[in-house]
Scaffold this motif. Sequence first.
Motif, PDB file in Angstrom:
ATOM      1  N   ARG D  52       0.875  -1.180   0.000  1.00 38.53           N
ATOM      2  CA  ARG D  52       0.000   0.000   0.000  1.00 38.53           C
ATOM      3  C   ARG D  52       0.908   1.224   0.000  1.00 38.53           C
ATOM      4  O   ARG D  52       1.893   1.284   0.761  1.00 38.53           O
ATOM      5  CB  ARG D  52      -0.874  -0.014   1.279  1.00 38.53           C
ATOM      6  CG  ARG D  52      -2.285   0.512   1.119  1.00 38.53           C
ATOM      7  CD  ARG D  52      -3.079   0.400   2.429  1.00 38.53           C
ATOM      8  NE  ARG D  52      -3.275  -1.014   2.826  1.00 38.53           N
ATOM      9  CZ  ARG D  52      -4.168  -1.822   2.220  1.00 38.53           C
ATOM     10  NH1 ARG D  52      -4.887  -1.361   1.207  1.00 38.53           N
ATOM     11  NH2 ARG D  52      -4.319  -3.077   2.626  1.00 38.53           N
ATOM     12  N   GLN D  54       1.875   4.626   1.139  1.00 35.01           N
ATOM     13  CA  GLN D  54       1.473   5.496   2.269  1.00 35.01           C
ATOM     14  C   GLN D  54       1.704   6.950   1.906  1.00 35.01           C
ATOM     15  O   GLN D  54       0.884   7.814   2.199  1.00 35.01           O
ATOM     16  CB  GLN D  54       2.252   5.095   3.534  1.00 35.01           C
ATOM     17  CG  GLN D  54       1.790   3.727   4.052  1.00 35.01           C
ATOM     18  CD  GLN D  54       2.740   3.169   5.086  1.00 35.01           C
ATOM     19  OE1 GLN D  54       3.966   3.392   4.976  1.00 35.01           O
ATOM     20  NE2 GLN D  54       2.220   2.446   6.060  1.00 35.01           N
ATOM     21  N   SER D  55       2.846   7.224   1.252  1.00 36.64           N
ATOM     22  CA  SER D  55       3.090   8.649   0.889  1.00 36.64           C
ATOM     23  C   SER D  55       4.027   8.709  -0.303  1.00 36.64           C
ATOM     24  O   SER D  55       4.876   7.830  -0.479  1.00 36.64           O
ATOM     25  CB  SER D  55       3.772   9.374   2.067  1.00 36.64           C
ATOM     26  OG  SER D  55       5.103   8.875   2.173  1.00 36.64           O
ATOM     27  N   GLU D 137       3.601   0.338   2.704  1.00 38.23           N
ATOM     28  CA  GLU D 137       3.348  -0.725   3.688  1.00 38.23           C
ATOM     29  C   GLU D 137       3.376  -2.005   2.865  1.00 38.23           C
ATOM     30  O   GLU D 137       2.461  -2.246   2.066  1.00 38.23           O
ATOM     31  CB  GLU D 137       1.967  -0.511   4.339  1.00 38.23           C
ATOM     32  CG  GLU D 137       1.563  -1.609   5.301  1.00 38.23           C
ATOM     33  CD  GLU D 137       0.023  -1.821   5.314  1.00 38.23           C
ATOM     34  OE1 GLU D 137      -0.701  -0.921   4.804  1.00 38.23           O
ATOM     35  OE2 GLU D 137      -0.412  -2.882   5.763  1.00 38.23           O
TER      36      GLU D 137
END
Lengths: 292, 160, 79, 756
Positions: D52, D54-55, D137
């Motif tokens: 995933r 995150q930023s 992640e």
Amino acid sequence: MPSASTYSRPSSLDEALTFIQSTSGKALKILAGGTDLLIQMRAGLYPDTALLDIKNIPETMSITIEPNQVRIGAAAAASEICANIQLRQLYPGLVEGIEYIGSTQIQSRATFGGNLCNASPAADGVPALIAAGGTCLIVGPEGRRINPISTICTGPGETALGQGEFIAEFILPIPKPGSADAYLRFTPRNEMDIAVVGVAANLSVDADGTCTRAQVVIGAIAPTALVASDVAACLVDQPLTPKIIDKAGEIASQLGSPLTDKRGTSEYRHQIAGVLTKRAIKIAAERAKKAH
Amino acid sequence: MSKQHITTTLNGEPTEFLCDTRQTLLDTLRNELRLTGTKEGCATGDCGACTVLLDGKATCSCLVLGVEAEGKDIQTIEGVAHEGELHPLQTAFLNNAALQCGVCTPGIIVAAKALLETHPNPTEKEVRYWLSGNLCRCTGYDKIIHAVMDAASAMRGEQP
Amino acid sequence: MARVVFTGDLIRQFGTSELTVPARSIKALIQALSQQCPEAADTLMEMAISIDGEIHQQAFLEKLSEEAEVCFIPPIGAG
Amino acid sequence: MSAKTTYKWIGSSPVRPDGVDKVTGRANFGADHSEPGMIYGKVLRSPIAHGRIQSINLTPALQVPGVLAAICGDDFPDADAVQGMSSGESPADMRDIARNVMARDKVLYHGHPIAAVAAMSPEIADEALKHIQVTYEALPPVLNLDQAMAKDAPLLHEDQITRGLPKKPTQASNIAAVLNLKRGDLETGFSQADIIIEETYTTPTAHQGYIEPHAVIARCNEDGRAAIWCCTQGPFVVRSLSAQVLGWDMGRIKVTPSEIGGGFGGKTTIYLEPLAVKLAEKSGRPVKMVMSREDVFRATGPTSASRTHVKLGMNKAGKITAADVKLECEAGAFKGSPMQTACMTALTCYDLENFNITGYDVVVNKPKAAAYRAPGAPLTAFAVESAIDQAAKRLGLDPIDIRLNNAAKEGTVAPYGAKFPPIGLVETLQAAKAHPHYCAPLKPNQGRGIASGFWFNAGMQSSAAINLNENGTATVITASPDIGGSRASMALMTAETLGIPYADVNAIVADTEAAGYCDVTGGSRTTFATGRAVIMAAEKVIVSLRERAAALWELKPEQVEWRDGQAHPDSEASAGADIKPLSLAELALSAAKTGGPISAKASLTAQGAGGGFGTQICDVEVDPETGKTEIIRFTVIQDAGKAIHRAYVEGQLQGGAVQGIGWALNEEYIYDEKGCMQNASFLDYRMPVALDLPMIDTVIVEVPNPNHPFGVRGVGETPIVPALAAVANAIDSAVDARMTDLPINPPKLLKQLSTA
């Protein structure tokens, strides 16, 4: 391509050494054929590295057959080596080794110097060089020295050459009558492949076919080309009958510590090492009988 | 980026160019000299689409630095046809439908030209061995080999 | 009356793999089926349709004979 | 057009109109185009297979000197807003295409695009990519069917509910869709069987292997219009998909197709185009983006790895009494493997009463599958054609006879419900049996295998325009990119219809603003569907020519006939009047006086493409000590309906078979346990080289397709379908080793031989 830095193409060994001195302290790479080096540089290795192109120096480019030795320039292109009829007669296996490297286009550039110093365990040019019992002229800031070819590679991608040192040429003995070599490699495709296993056999036979000297070197089953001395031992003083050759193959298939990777399993490499050792010895033996 | 001034003979004409010391001959031909006939298929010397003749030898221009071409003779696909006349290989490729998409064709024609200059009467096997560094995904190679053999016999002066 | 055969999701959406529907064209047939099961409306428009054995992609205005056999099949991708 | 059988031009092999540019290096492929002020774009690709995001912080990259633009998922409309099905020929969910072109919340395969930059040079762009800060992640990667279908498998898409099940599930799953086709009763069928073959066959992830990497140049004008130059199989598909991903009105985008360096289905979708347009918009400069070969392998549509379980019942006479086929197909990061077409073609060569075919479309953390030449068909054909060969061997029957015994013919109802119009499978099998290759002697360690295959061939939409020049030559304009010589076949069909020499017709490929809508060059449809549009346009030109002649002769157009390129007064009108026929050139010359330039356009959704069947004979020699297989002879026999350009039909048969041979012997994606491809190069992704192959002999069977004026059937895709099993069956015949997992590379075959 990573950021640029200097490039030099000296026309003599001395000119090369002055360039090396001028870049001491900075990273330096030797550029012979470039067919491995340019791929590594494109993948981001050796940024900010000085390049010393050794393809304009007589000693590194020439192939000379002398009465008692053969000298092959470290930067002589495979296509030149394969076109040299005399060399192919003296060392058919050696020429077969470098001839296997890559395609026609790669043959125009690939060199024994590059192939050896890239130090890939599966290098096709290396086993026959070692099996020929040759030495190489090493040039560097501390002067020149001659070392056996077998001492150059110390591990995958590693050589015994010091900072600023490079190989100028290879020196091979003139084979004695009744001697010959052969090189075979196995690849799934007929061309354009890295050897799953490569085997060089270099041996001498006396008038009635008994093996008097043997050297078998196997590529791609160990961190560096493996000198299979107990395969050689099983041949010396023996008539090279199918039974003896099978035994040699059997021994070869137990040697080394081949990896399992994208090109083959370790078990498969063991089997193929055995098969190719038998076939290479057979070819070398037939050639040696004719070389009386 | 330090650029070097390189002088060469390109397709028979004296040619000079500037190129960065890390720029490949392929990128130099395509981006500096606008000769886009030489193609990039992989940039790792495995497909042959970037084949040029360097001092008469078939070579992957992606594995040669532009600076290494100093003083060399370079021939690219753009130089194969001569004074408005197609080379027998080009004619044979057209007549044998030996290209489909055509992206590998420049590299194969240049490599085959080097073959025929050194082997005027090659066997099928010799042609296949020589061209094994030139990947083609469309044709299965059959018509390419026929075209090279046809060109060889035409260059030997034999009637098709 | 058109004899309709379903495949894939349509069998669940219509609760059966075969159905007869009074329709004289594909357009009418799709309208009738969409009323019967609105959830299937989009799928019906995306699928290939075989009419009396012949595959039609993007079928819409084709006329249907009295005992037409219509089969909704997954759209045929191509390479 | 009466279905004449002797033609003046159709069936010949003239030089293609674009040939000279291709043999001289002048032809412009994707990366060859340049624009003034052009800068270079590069893509940052995910280093992990499942995670995933995150930023993402693009600012540090923008601060690198020479960087003019940087983008990531946030620069595109929300993927959920992109609805509907793509108009591409492999219908895919637009939301999936949007999330594949640029990752949004999740990265779903190693190499998945995350961000992109545009800079003054490719080197600066590469450097800038290192400055983009991304935090992930990491999630456990799902790398094969078993992992994906396991009960507690990590989910790639939390909202993916399996479609096609009898009862709509409530739980999300990695199984995207299930398809079932059945007929009759399996149990009855199997009870009538004297033997049952039950085996599981697998095929690896494989790539189309086109030599030209994807390339695009995009430019955004100050008036908000955009121009795209790219190598694609379908410029209109690039326009429509890019517009939807960008959230633009497609009318603002003009796509100019370059020459295309091979596609085979892999260039029927989009990857770089929306990124280049967005970077061009943000930088105000034209942006060129060219994929590396490694990018092409890691991040563009390979075909699915598959597992097919076959249970085949056959009686002593060699009649198939029942067939149960279960296919599991890896879709890659997003749903849409060719599972459906694999199921629909699995048993289509055979006339069966009792069968059950079930297919599963399963997502895994690998690049999104794209079409690859008869997508799906080779997967199940490898399984079924191998199983039939095993049955033939066990019953001691000839493999061709056993296929003839069950072969589908005109009137056979295919497993997907369509009744076959005239088809040529039987003819290809008979031609194979009569071919000298089939009875040639074999040496030790040599073997012969045969296999048959089918592909639907697509129709879809095409447009064509024909303009007559003043001197009576013609230009035919379509938007069907020419991958295999289709310009030549368009010119041949135009010349034959108008009755003028082939050399007088020039065929060109135009951009989306100069040519009528055209679907992709794919689905073996171009000569069939675009060909029909060309013939319709030519027929309209003939109507004009007859009107012009009628006007000159003061007759009614109906009194004028068109034959052999000339207008003739009909017998009644010419009785008693000395009227000389008028050639097309004469009518074109006088066009200004008779109403103006003569041209015509035609468009259609072409129906009735007519399936393409083929049979192949393969001879191999196996080295029992190394397990290496050498192809020593290969014959491709295929029904083309009517070959328009004979040599290029042969070329399709040869190229397709060789892709199948590569797939059978050495081609595969090799992944490590973290989902990173280990052999993303032409060195280690082993496609056949010239020395690996013999000449590929071809036999063109011609059972005319009634739905085309010249009887054309598509030929491009069928040739890859039988090849996988033909090679496997030949290896079994050579060394009695039934290999059911492709590729049959030397280590696998030697292991089988050593344990047998």
